[in-house]
Design an enzyme around this catalytic site. Sequence first.
Site, mmCIF file in Angstrom:
data_model
loop_
_atom_site.group_PDB
_atom_site.id
_atom_site.type_symbol
_atom_site.label_atom_id
_atom_site.label_comp_id
_atom_site.label_asym_id
_atom_site.label_seq_id
_atom_site.Cartn_x
_atom_site.Cartn_y
_atom_site.Cartn_z
ATOM 1 N N SER A 114 81.510 71.879 45.666
ATOM 2 C CA SER A 114 80.265 71.234 46.077
ATOM 3 C C SER A 114 79.059 71.774 45.337
ATOM 4 O O SER A 114 78.499 71.087 44.504
ATOM 5 C CB SER A 114 80.040 71.354 47.593
ATOM 6 N N GLU A 115 78.642 73.004 45.666
ATOM 7 C CA GLU A 115 77.335 73.464 45.174
ATOM 8 C C GLU A 115 77.222 73.405 43.656
ATOM 9 O O GLU A 115 76.202 72.988 43.111
ATOM 10 C CB GLU A 115 77.070 74.907 45.627
ATOM 11 N N ALA A 116 78.276 73.860 42.982
ATOM 12 C CA ALA A 116 78.177 73.957 41.524
ATOM 13 C C ALA A 116 77.846 72.608 40.898
ATOM 14 O O ALA A 116 77.178 72.547 39.856
ATOM 15 C CB ALA A 116 79.484 74.478 40.944
#
Length: 974
Positions: free
Chosen positions: A884-886
């Site tokens: 997700s974040e990346a």
Amino acid sequence: MIKPRKMWLNINGADRMLICDPEKDSLAQVLRRIGLTSVKIGCDTGVCGSCSVILNGKVIRSCNRKITRVKEYSRVITLEGIGTPENLHPLQVAWMNRGAVQCGFCAPGFIVSAYALLLENDNPTRQEVRDWFQKHKNVCRCTGYKQLVDAVMDAARVVRGEASMEDITYTPPKNNECYGKPLVRPAALAKVTGLADYGEDMALKMPPETLHVAVVQPRVAHHAKILKIDTKEALQMPGVVKVITHEDIKAKGGTNQMAEANLHERSTVTLPSRKILSDEKIFRYGDVVALAIAHTPAQARAAAAKVTVDIEPLPEYLNFLDAVMPDAIRVHDDTPNLYCCQPVLKGAALEDAEKIPEILDNSACSVEGSFHSSREPHLSIEGCTVQAYFDEDDYLTFQCKSQGLYTSISRIGSSLGVARDKLRIVDNFNGASFGWSTNAGDLCLAGAAAVAVKSPVALSLSYEEHQHFSGKRCPSYSNGRVACDEKGKITAAEFDFGLDHGAYSWGGDHVMEKPVRFAFFPYNVPHVAGLCRVANTNHTFGTAYRSYGSPQAYTLSEALMDMLAEKMGIDPFEFRWINIARPGDTNINSHGFKEYPMEAMMEKMRPHYDRAVTDAKAADTPEKRRGVGLAWGGFNVTEGGTDQCTVTLELDDKDRIVKYDTWQDLGQGGDVGSLMVTLEALKPMGVTPDRIRLCQNDTKICPDSGMSAASRSHYMNGLATRMAAEKLMEAMQKPDGTYRTYMEMKAENIETRFEATYTCMADPTITRLDPNTGIGDPTPAFTYVLNMAEVEVDAATGKTTVLRFVCVYDVGKIGNIAAVSGQAYGGISHSIGFALSEDYSDVKKHTNIASSGVPYIKDIPDDILLIPCETPRKSGPFGSSGASEAFQSSGHVAVINAIYNACGVRIFDLPARHEKVKAGLDSLAAGNTIAPPRKYFLGSDLYEELETIKANPVKFRGHDMFNSLGDEDGARFF
Ligand code: FES
């Protein structure tokens, strides 16, 4: 008095008699009132398409279609008329199986819209599908759109008779090897049939006694003293039960202060900064000063409009630069505006930071620049909706959207005067968040109303109220310099970040740590002097957003990498290849990377980059400039040393496994993620998906599994699930290796329910960042992305179009490829929006998703290539880490670098709106160069500040700070 009008409409094939308010009703409201709640109201201004229905054969947006503009006996088709769970339309099957459902809030509108398209044209091209969704303003904020077009193409094949429903349905493997496969989300069926009840749907279905709450959000100033709040006239309004202010909360024993933690050793915050209802001051435009509670939503709103607030204006600081000027008054009395900072020193800087400018000056080549990243709004299509009530056990219960149910309980704390162990939080189906629902501010409003009237209440903010009330990504100002030797190897870097955390402090000391971890990630930089500072201003507060704090870092470092490559005359790909970290190299926090997939990832990207450069050269014309941009990115996994997750597994009397957890699903797939790790953990028992039942997201019955944030859920929940599964399987296993049934367990009096907790405290490799040096390794895993954008810039207008996007990524072993791809496509679409259009700086203008720059389908390329690189993670569950974040960390800089590559205009100040690019083009045409902004003043000179920090070291409390609450160290935990 209203004068209702009776009318007939043919709805989904049947004639229905309706009673409408001709003055106020929209078609959407009428349809929802008769139970057709697949018709969602998101923006309520006709710009998101969630309310799409077919009216007399044409797709329309029903939220802004007044009922008086609908002819009697018109034919209306909603999602309910297209397919049901027992009789699905191919579009619904395709939506479920093509990963087109994330939060699902947009799904009814899209499916209705696509249904109308297929009635007109059952053999559309992908471009025709995109044109259709663009024309009908169908917005999806989660998926990045590609999967939606895939789904329409699949469904069209079935409609034409070229494929069967089975052909477009994913079937899990029979051999139990499900991990990594695109199993369909358990909640997808309810979402594609319109049966999933989101916040507003729950409000409609509350008991009739439910009261309605409207906010008094004066929107008169960003910073002001409150002289008087007058509720007299509001109290006389029809249907009003009560109008409450901060005094009413205190009268019920509440503190009116949301709980807060500012744990960093350098934080100067001593008091919680955020009130539920403003008392003495307004700190930002979106603050709420009172609540009107009435029998209907309209009555509550009418009463709220009658509350008057007298104010005395105070100086307003709407950005970091103004708030840290020496003559600025304090936003909060207890702390200077610049309230925390974190240095990072590496190599020679550990001895003396002043050695870094010497190295930079003496290197073969160096570049410098100053950058600004904007206040990015999340723009979920659904805003704030909460229902609050005292349940049968007298728990104050919140039906809401929350990314951290237990964290929300902590945030509410003692603010409402209700004991923490009497607070219960339940997640409704919800229309996405991307970070804003970590704050519980809307829960506090609804809770205060429920406590005041001791009755069930429903609170729904308009989209504009929500936009001003919720937090946003912190804008950043930064100065940086990087140098390399004659071979292009980086010698040193310096940087200084200022993050604008807005009106409230909570989380600022955490987000501040990200730029000093992710600037120049994942390169080998031997010598570093850096600093990140965070300040209060009078704009809305900074909050979590996917890739929290790292896009600000890459805005600086990935632009500088391109600038240095160019100055050296080295291709940007080769320059990155020279400088990526390799085994033995350390990151800027002086620790090794957990793994080194960088070379492998670049090898996977190389042919695509070569092709893209060739294509761009071939297609470049003076009118349509073409360019290619790269950007490395990545993020951490988990919240660090104190992160923990508890889950429970139980064998039920039907021999199913019930999984209890709080893996909040904001659309990222909390349901299917939990299913995947449970299946994998129980694989030795041969458990199949149909034997697992998920019981999630109700704090009364589910344990604390932590937040859905920080790419932590898969990692933490996976490890905890594995522990619980081992206990359960050990209990169930017979001496001959087979497993007991429920009846056999009971007959032998063996426990059937097992809880397990995984804590990062158990991981000895994790160390917080030292507040004096920035040395540390705060999280157990990383994720990596390498992004490439291919753009076209219209030389006449400056408009940038992203034509193609390639992302090579490594998140370890993939748990569910559809869910991971969903995060990738979605993150990339937000990155493109961040680069080109999204903003929440002008509170008068940025009031809805369209005016705030949400990307429509034509703003996102259909050609997005995702290339996984699955390096197994040693510490993670089943070789996985988190996702997700990346995917939203650095894609925006790939676009910015591509614009420069296309036309020579470097954008230092996001977003790269077309007028900004056009101004750059005009400047170049006039023979001028484009200079970066003047070096920003961030409160003091970087090296003077580093010297001050060195001269005044603080005691590093490591993880022990969490154990020392109550003593002097705990004073910052409110
Ligand atoms: Fe489209 Fe969430 S799935 S908005």
